[in-house]
Design a protein around this motif. Structure first.
Motif, PDB file in Angstrom:
ATOM      1  N   ARG A 103      11.860  -4.025   4.152  1.00 18.79           N
ATOM      2  CA  ARG A 103      11.571  -2.490   4.581  1.00 18.79           C
ATOM      3  C   ARG A 103      12.521  -1.955   5.388  1.00 18.79           C
ATOM      4  NH1 ARG A 103       7.944  -2.186   9.773  1.00 18.79           N
ATOM      5  NH2 ARG A 103       7.970   0.268   9.910  1.00 18.79           N
ATOM      6  N   ALA A 104      13.145  -2.947   6.490  1.00 17.00           N
ATOM      7  CA  ALA A 104      14.012  -2.283   7.288  1.00 17.00           C
ATOM      8  C   ALA A 104      15.382  -1.755   6.225  1.00 17.00           C
ATOM      9  CB  ALA A 104      14.485  -3.392   8.183  1.00 17.00           C
ATOM     10  N   HIS A 137       6.573  -0.866  -1.635  1.00 13.82           N
ATOM     11  CA  HIS A 137       5.559  -1.661  -0.883  1.00 13.82           C
ATOM     12  C   HIS A 137       5.965  -2.677   0.062  1.00 13.82           C
ATOM     13  CE1 HIS A 137       2.809   0.056  -4.562  1.00 13.82           C
ATOM     14  NE2 HIS A 137       2.628   0.753  -3.329  1.00 13.82           N
ATOM     15  N   VAL A 138       7.399  -2.648   0.183  1.00 11.21           N
ATOM     16  CA  VAL A 138       8.020  -4.028   0.780  1.00 11.21           C
ATOM     17  C   VAL A 138       7.710  -3.957   2.412  1.00 11.21           C
ATOM     18  CG1 VAL A 138       9.940  -4.503  -0.912  1.00 11.21           C
ATOM     19  CG2 VAL A 138      10.087  -2.702   1.123  1.00 11.21           C
ATOM     20  N   LEU A 181       0.890  -1.336   0.076  1.00 10.10           N
ATOM     21  CA  LEU A 181      -0.056  -0.093  -0.003  1.00 10.10           C
ATOM     22  C   LEU A 181       0.908   1.362   0.078  1.00 10.10           C
ATOM     23  CD1 LEU A 181      -0.064   1.671   3.203  1.00 10.10           C
ATOM     24  CD2 LEU A 181      -1.089  -0.829   3.711  1.00 10.10           C
ATOM     25  N   HIS A 182       0.213   2.271  -0.570  1.00 13.94           N
ATOM     26  CA  HIS A 182       0.839   3.679  -0.112  1.00 13.94           C
ATOM     27  C   HIS A 182      -0.211   4.878  -0.168  1.00 13.94           C
ATOM     28  CE1 HIS A 182       1.193   4.010  -4.631  1.00 13.94           C
ATOM     29  NE2 HIS A 182       1.078   5.455  -4.283  1.00 13.94           N
ATOM     30  N   PHE A 227      10.056   0.923  -8.453  1.00 14.59           N
ATOM     31  CA  PHE A 227       9.845   1.770  -7.413  1.00 14.59           C
ATOM     32  C   PHE A 227       8.344   1.434  -6.715  1.00 14.59           C
ATOM     33  CE2 PHE A 227      12.893   4.831  -8.776  1.00 14.59           C
ATOM     34  CZ  PHE A 227      13.373   5.207  -7.356  1.00 14.59           C
ATOM     35  N   GLY A 228       7.511   1.018  -7.568  1.00 20.87           N
ATOM     36  CA  GLY A 228       6.299   0.112  -7.319  1.00 20.87           C
ATOM     37  C   GLY A 228       6.526  -1.059  -6.114  1.00 20.87           C
ATOM     38  N   GLU A 229       7.729  -1.579  -6.480  1.00 20.85           N
ATOM     39  CA  GLU A 229       8.170  -2.724  -5.562  1.00 20.85           C
ATOM     40  C   GLU A 229       8.855  -2.103  -4.330  1.00 20.85           C
ATOM     41  OE1 GLU A 229       8.408  -6.388  -6.288  1.00 20.85           O
ATOM     42  OE2 GLU A 229       6.936  -5.993  -7.731  1.00 20.85           O
TER      43      GLU A 229
END
Ligand SMILES: Cc1cc2nc3c(=O)[nH]c(=O)nc-3n(C[C@H](O)[C@H](O)[C@H](O)COP(=O)(O)OP(=O)(O)OC[C@H]3O[C@@H](n4cnc5c(N)ncnc54)[C@H](O)[C@@H]3O)c2cc1C
Length: 394
Positions: free
Chosen positions: A363-364, A357-358, A211-212, A352-354
């Motif tokens: 994410r870290a 959304h991680v 999501l964003h 950038f879509g990947e």
């Protein structure tokens, strides 16, 4: 004014920019728009310095200024923690580096500015309710047939007819675009209704797992534009109702309350299903070519689809001016020049879509890398924001 008309199918941002650019080169143009009226949807759009440079060339940049908002920074925040992770400063250093400012604007103001400029040019005829149905080429002439039976002859045809372009199907024939499985909800609300006023002067994007959320002000700051996107898990699992409002709520349930709260500004009445296409190398056939989303539709993760369409328009007009009446040569030269840049936008947008959304370890890592970035060195988009050379000059 020289020669016979150039026909353009589609009067969106790309088609109007092309009409204007060609008229500036003294060409006669007829724009055939399918809808009953020329117009755009009622949401915001981001414009980088690369396209500001093009709009300046087209003579419309100044007229757009009163309706534009110039944010002081592009902020990336983590949607789970609501913590700012990185920013691109849009102040003096940015202006010095790229020569033009970054701005956001209501789509209707951008489209309206292009439309007003087209209406001032005697070379341009604008016709609505003229959906292109088919076309044929013979000798030096392209014949276009519209859905209502109207027939037009011109020296060339530009398909600026968007994501589902019928012109593309006749030229390339590659069927439906690729569905990304991402769904977008949008909303524009008066600024008084926005509870958290801490990010009034920025373009903020909160990235989270699948999501964003994007938020920025429009129309001189009077309204807030809100965009919530989800990467549907239901569609990946083959379940019913992918991207439905309840999946939006489900995916945002994990986000920080300060982020989730922004969902109340987006309408559940409709959503947009995102598509793109693998880059193509054959958008031109003789006197017919494609432009904008018809040629290279992209996901919105670099916010560059309309910007590429406007760059296309300027390059196309330059090639036409240089080739005289040799449209096949002009269109091939245009395609050659635009192919790799637009392909890079399409493929980078997927990346950038990947990236935004991680979850978990990715994410870290993303946050650690993003935290280390220099706000005055937007290296990931430097190639893009620097813009294109037209006739050997920036
Ligand atoms: C959620 C989201 C956010 C985005 N954000 C940004 C952003 O911030 N910055 C950015 O640059 N881009 C952004 N984009 C992309 C941008 O909206 C598109 O790339 C851009 O609108 C494409 O312009 P176009 O003129 O090529 O096509 P369109 O805008 O689709 O215009 C095509 C026109 O052709 C007409 N038409 C269709 N069929 C026919 C026919 N048969 N005959 C005649 N006319 C026809 C249509 O009615 C329409 O007017 C975003 C897209 C999405 C989905």
């Amino acid at each position: 004014m020289s020669g016979r008309e150039i026909l353009i199918a589609g009067g969106g941002i790309g088609g109007l920019a092309a009409a204007l650019a060609l008229a500036q080169k003294g060409r006669k143009v007829r724009v055939l728009e399918k809808a009953a009226e020329f117009g755009e949807i009622g949401y915001g759009i981001q414009m980088g310095p690369n396209v500001a440079r093009m709009l300046d060339r087209l003579g419309v940049l100044k007229s757009l200024e009163p309706a534009s908002v110039f944010p002081e920074a592009l902020i990336f925040a983590d949607a789970l923690s609501n913590e700012e992770i990185s920013r691109i400063a849009l102040g003096k250093a940015f202006l010095a580096r790229y020569g033009f400012r970054y701005f956001v604007i209501h789509r209707r103001d951008l489209h309206g500015g292009l439309l007003a400029a087209c209406r001032q040019r005697g070379e341009i005829v604008l016709e609505s309710s003229r959906g292109l149905k088919s076309f044929s080429q013979k000798n030096q002439t392209v014949t276009a047939v519209c859905e209502n039976g109207a027939v037009y002859e011109g020296s060339a045809l530009i398909g600026a007819d968007g994501l589902w372009s019928p012109t593309r199907q006749a030229v390339i024939g590659d069927g439906a675009p690729r569905m990304a499985g991402h769904y977008v909800y949008r909303g524009v609300v008066p600024i008084e209704e926005v509870a958290d006023k801490s990010r009034m002067n920025t373009m903020t994007i909160w990235g989270g797992p699948d999501l964003h959320m994007v938020q920025y002000r429009l129309q001189g700051g009077a309204v807030m534009n809100n965009v919530a996107t989800i990467c549907s898990r239901r569609i990946r699992r083959g379940e019913p109702d992918p991207g439905a409002p309840d999946e939006l709520e489900e995916l945002f349930a994990r986000t920080h309350p300060g982020v989730r709260d922004n969902l109340r500004y987006v309408s559940r009445e409709r959503n947009w299903v995102l598509h793109d296409r693998d880059p193509a190398t054959n958008w031109t056939e003789g006197r017919v070519t494609l432009l904008g989303d018809a040629a290279h539709p992209t996901l919105q993760y670099l916010a560059q689809g309309a910007q590429m369409a406007i760059e296309d328009a300027v390059v196309l007009a330059e090639k036409v001016a240089a080739a005289g009446e040799d449209y096949p040569r002009a269109f091939l030269a245009y395609q050659r020049e635009r192919m790799n840049r637009s392909a890079r936008v399409v493929l980078s947008s997927r990346f950038f879509g990947e990236y935004i959304h991680v979850d978990g370890g990715a994410r870290a890592l993303r946050n650690e890398l993003a935290r280390a970035r220099d706000p005055d060195n937007p290296w990931e988009v430097d190639w893009l924001y620097k813009g294109i050379e037209v006739n050997g000059t920036l």
